[in-house]
Write an enzyme that holds these catalytic residues in place. Structure first.
Site, short mmCIF file in Angstrom:
data_model
loop_
_atom_site.label_atom_id
_atom_site.label_comp_id
_atom_site.label_asym_id
_atom_site.label_seq_id
_atom_site.Cartn_x
_atom_site.Cartn_y
_atom_site.Cartn_z
N ASP A 67 0.87 -1.35 -0.02
CA ASP A 67 -0.01 -0.13 0.13
C ASP A 67 0.80 1.36 0.00
O ASP A 67 2.15 1.20 0.29
CB ASP A 67 -0.89 0.00 1.19
N ASN A 135 -7.70 -3.19 14.17
CA ASN A 135 -9.11 -3.53 13.79
C ASN A 135 -9.22 -4.69 12.97
O ASN A 135 -10.19 -4.82 12.34
CB ASN A 135 -9.70 -2.40 13.18
N HIS A 137 -7.39 -5.02 9.96
CA HIS A 137 -7.01 -4.78 8.67
C HIS A 137 -5.59 -5.60 8.02
O HIS A 137 -4.95 -5.62 9.04
CB HIS A 137 -7.18 -3.29 8.44
N GLU A 142 -9.95 -2.16 5.28
CA GLU A 142 -10.43 -2.15 6.68
C GLU A 142 -11.63 -2.97 6.81
O GLU A 142 -12.09 -3.29 5.70
CB GLU A 142 -11.00 -0.45 6.63
#
Ligand code: F6R
Length: 240
Positions: A67, A135, A137, A142
């Site tokens: 990313d 979380n 990811h 997400e």
């Protein structure tokens, strides 16, 4: 899933590096996809130290990265390309032409996503290295991201912006969007190695390993892959 629990961050690096070395021995032109962030840093340090000492060569290795932030170019000190250049690529003999990265400063980000997707289609990964967000990811996928997703532009969640603000001088400076490889591309690798350390990751690791395979925990997609190694410290493994 193979789960290896080690004493601390330095030990995660040792285990992960053994896996990479074993692959490079069999296939010196392996394709490896890397994450940025604090989890893989000890691994990159170990690779650089080994390169200086043993000259393990990366000349024929092809690299991808997961990313990149929207709006940050390679020279921006918070860009992921800068992170990889300074922590790994500039200190080993990887051929710069073999480095693949999403470009976060290109005008047409959707065209850039398509270009990156095509490169991934044409370069099957031997190893995918991952960190995991608190979380759940992986990459910047997400919770709620489709398991069928390919490279796309993503709006970062509030928790990811908060987590990543530690690398910036203020939370306001954290970009709100990024380009990320999609989940279907992440699992399209022969082997997946996920590194997680610290109590902040314990819940995400529990959901990844023991939770339902559900898009609310993107990392739970790893349960569908038959060659995954999780390298965890005791804190990250504490809810297993
Ligand atoms: C980074 C990436 C993210 C990180 C994750 C964990 O390229 O894709 O998914 O791996 O946010 O970050 P750290 O390791 O900093 O806790």
């Amino acid at each position: 899933m193979k789960i290896i629990v080690v004493g601390g961050a330095e030990d995660t690096a040792k285990v992960a590096f053994q896996e990479i070395k074993a692959t490079l021995k069999k296939k010196p032109n392996a394709t490896i996809c890397f994450p940025t962030g604090s989890s893989p840093l000890p691994l990159y340090k170990a690779m650089v130290a080994d390169f200086k000492k043993s000259k393990t060569s990366y000349k024929n290795v092809v690299t991808f990265n997961l990313d990149e932030y929207k709006g940050l170019g390679a020279k921006h000190t918070q860009s992921y390309r800068y992170f990889m250049d300074t922590n790994l690529f500039n200190s080993i003999d990887v051929n710069k032409d073999n480095i693949h990265f999403p470009n976060g400063v290109i005008k047409d980000l959707n065209a850039e996503c398509n270009r990156y997707h095509e490169e991934l289609v044409n370069n099957h990964r031997d190893i995918q290295i991952l960190g995991i967000g608190s979380n759940g990811h992986i990459g910047f996928n997400e919770p709620g991201t489709s398991f069928d997703s390919v490279t796309h532009v993503v709006s970062l969640s509030a928790s990811t912006i908060r987590d990543n603000s530690r690398f910036f001088s203020s939370i306001k400076e954290v970009p709100k969007q990024a380009i990320t490889m999609g989940l279907s591309e992440i699992i399209d690798s022969d082997k997946i190695i996920l590194i997680a350390t610290g109590i902040n990751k314990a819940k995400a690791i529990r959901d990844c390993v023991k939770g339902p395979i559900d898009e609310n925990c993107p990392a739970s997609i790893l349960q569908k892959h038959d060659n995954v190694i999780l390298i965890l410290d005791k804190e990250a493994a504490s809810l297993l």
